[in-house]
Design an enzyme around this catalytic site. Sequence first.
Site, PDB file in Angstrom:
ATOM      1  N   LYS A 192      -8.953   7.835   1.147  1.00 46.06           N
ATOM      2  CA  LYS A 192      -8.116   7.360   2.246  1.00 46.06           C
ATOM      3  C   LYS A 192      -8.947   7.419   3.525  1.00 46.06           C
ATOM      4  O   LYS A 192      -9.470   8.491   3.900  1.00 46.06           O
ATOM      5  CB  LYS A 192      -6.877   8.240   2.384  1.00 46.06           C
TER       6      LYS A 192
ATOM      7  N   ASP B  10      -9.344   2.986   1.098  1.00 40.55           N
ATOM      8  CA  ASP B  10      -8.049   2.444   1.518  1.00 40.55           C
ATOM      9  C   ASP B  10      -7.772   2.901   2.943  1.00 40.55           C
ATOM     10  O   ASP B  10      -7.600   4.089   3.199  1.00 40.55           O
ATOM     11  CB  ASP B  10      -6.943   2.951   0.589  1.00 40.55           C
TER      12      ASP B  10
ATOM     13  N   GLU C 177      -9.448  -1.513   0.681  1.00 38.93           N
ATOM     14  CA  GLU C 177      -8.025  -1.865   0.657  1.00 38.93           C
ATOM     15  C   GLU C 177      -7.415  -1.816   2.051  1.00 38.93           C
ATOM     16  O   GLU C 177      -7.660  -0.873   2.807  1.00 38.93           O
ATOM     17  CB  GLU C 177      -7.291  -0.892  -0.286  1.00 38.93           C
TER      18      GLU C 177
ATOM     19  N   ASP D 154      -2.510  -4.623   0.023  1.00 40.73           N
ATOM     20  CA  ASP D 154      -1.555  -3.669  -0.547  1.00 40.73           C
ATOM     21  C   ASP D 154      -0.220  -3.810   0.176  1.00 40.73           C
ATOM     22  O   ASP D 154       0.628  -4.599  -0.224  1.00 40.73           O
ATOM     23  CB  ASP D 154      -2.122  -2.244  -0.465  1.00 40.73           C
TER      24      ASP D 154
ATOM     25  N   LYS E 292       2.097  -2.525  -7.318  1.00 41.67           N
ATOM     26  CA  LYS E 292       2.828  -1.264  -7.414  1.00 41.67           C
ATOM     27  C   LYS E 292       4.178  -1.527  -8.061  1.00 41.67           C
ATOM     28  O   LYS E 292       5.004  -2.257  -7.499  1.00 41.67           O
ATOM     29  CB  LYS E 292       3.022  -0.643  -6.021  1.00 41.67           C
TER      30      LYS E 292
ATOM     31  N   GLN F 207       2.700   4.591  -5.200  1.00 38.73           N
ATOM     32  CA  GLN F 207       3.526   4.709  -4.002  1.00 38.73           C
ATOM     33  C   GLN F 207       3.901   6.186  -3.808  1.00 38.73           C
ATOM     34  O   GLN F 207       5.021   6.514  -3.499  1.00 38.73           O
ATOM     35  CB  GLN F 207       4.781   3.834  -4.149  1.00 38.73           C
TER      36      GLN F 207
HETATM   37 MG    MG Z   1      -2.926   1.305  -0.254  1.00 40.32          MG
END
Ligand code: MG
Length: 366
Positions: A162, A191, A217, A242, A266, A294
């Site tokens: 992240k 991401d 992402e 996303d 997702k 998620q």
């Molecule tokens: Mg994402």
Amino acid sequence: MKIERVEVIPYSIPYTHPLQFASGKVTHADHVLVRVHTDDGVVGTADAPPRPYTYGETQESISTIITKTFAPQVTGLDVFDRERIHAVLRRTIHNQVAKGALDIAVWDAIGKRLGAPVHKLLGGYTDRLRVSHMLGFRPAHELLDEALRFGETYGISTFKLKVGRRPLALDIEACHVLREGLGDGVEIYLDANRGWTANEALEVLRRTEGLGLTLLEEPCDAKEALSRRRLVDRSPIPVVGDESVPTAGDVSRELLSGGCNAICIKTARSGFTEATEILGLCTGLGVDVTMGNQIDTQVGSLATVTFGAAHEATSRRAGELSNFLDMADDLLAEPLLITDGTIRVRDVPGVGAEIDEDKLATYRLS
Ligand SMILES: [Mg+2]
């Protein structure tokens, strides 16, 4: 086999390690368990994880839209008439997680009624999905320690970092430290959850060149259409949509306008039915897909494995399936296990998410 009623059960389970990222922080799984009861006693189950800071759906809104709007319209419909059920759901825009859970619960009921595993009904490509583990905002050396520990404990060799922090050097340093510490055999991708501008993302790509990162992402807000397109044109790695692509229509718009060239699917926000439509668009247009998370419970992660393992394109890459490890408990009667870096589908009728009723009684809010 007609839908007799739809039950929503809000519940809350604490996280032992809250996950922090560019668009939010999660300390409790404040989710909704959705159950579709049929007139011959079959019950389909799914988990709905609200993400208010991203999509605006809340535990309360999911419970309300299902109870007040969807349930009255789908009650009396046959669970096999999925297109009639979706004709009802499509009238209401947004509320993707509420619709997704209803759809998965319907598929679960269908599988149970037929005595067939849903992963077989969906495609039956393989029996497991490789696991990608998500690394949240932490100092670089702590991220490396966590990645090494997850590699050793679970056999995981794919990590999503992240990013989206400022100054950019924080994330750039983390990329270098992870690559140096993990070696070349480990997949690392990023991401940013819209945390940067497109130009900042390009700078990060320049300063991480040679590290073998595989995907970027949601680097910036997809609404910044021209700068995002410029980034996609110049990026040496696929730019994954996303949160900009929760529906099949969004996927079409973003792929055709050049806002991304890979898609995160997702099941929590697409159910199995719209996820199938999205997957068809992606394979038809020839773009990569990933199975995202998620911040799902074990119930939700099992749904992701069920869909991801069912298709060739979704099982090529590791799916994001390990967030449940940060939860203090779960509702699933038989825990999900990560072995050799993979999670297996369940060869039982339906999705296989049998609920521990004692745990549900402990964590339910009403
Ligand atoms: Mg994402």
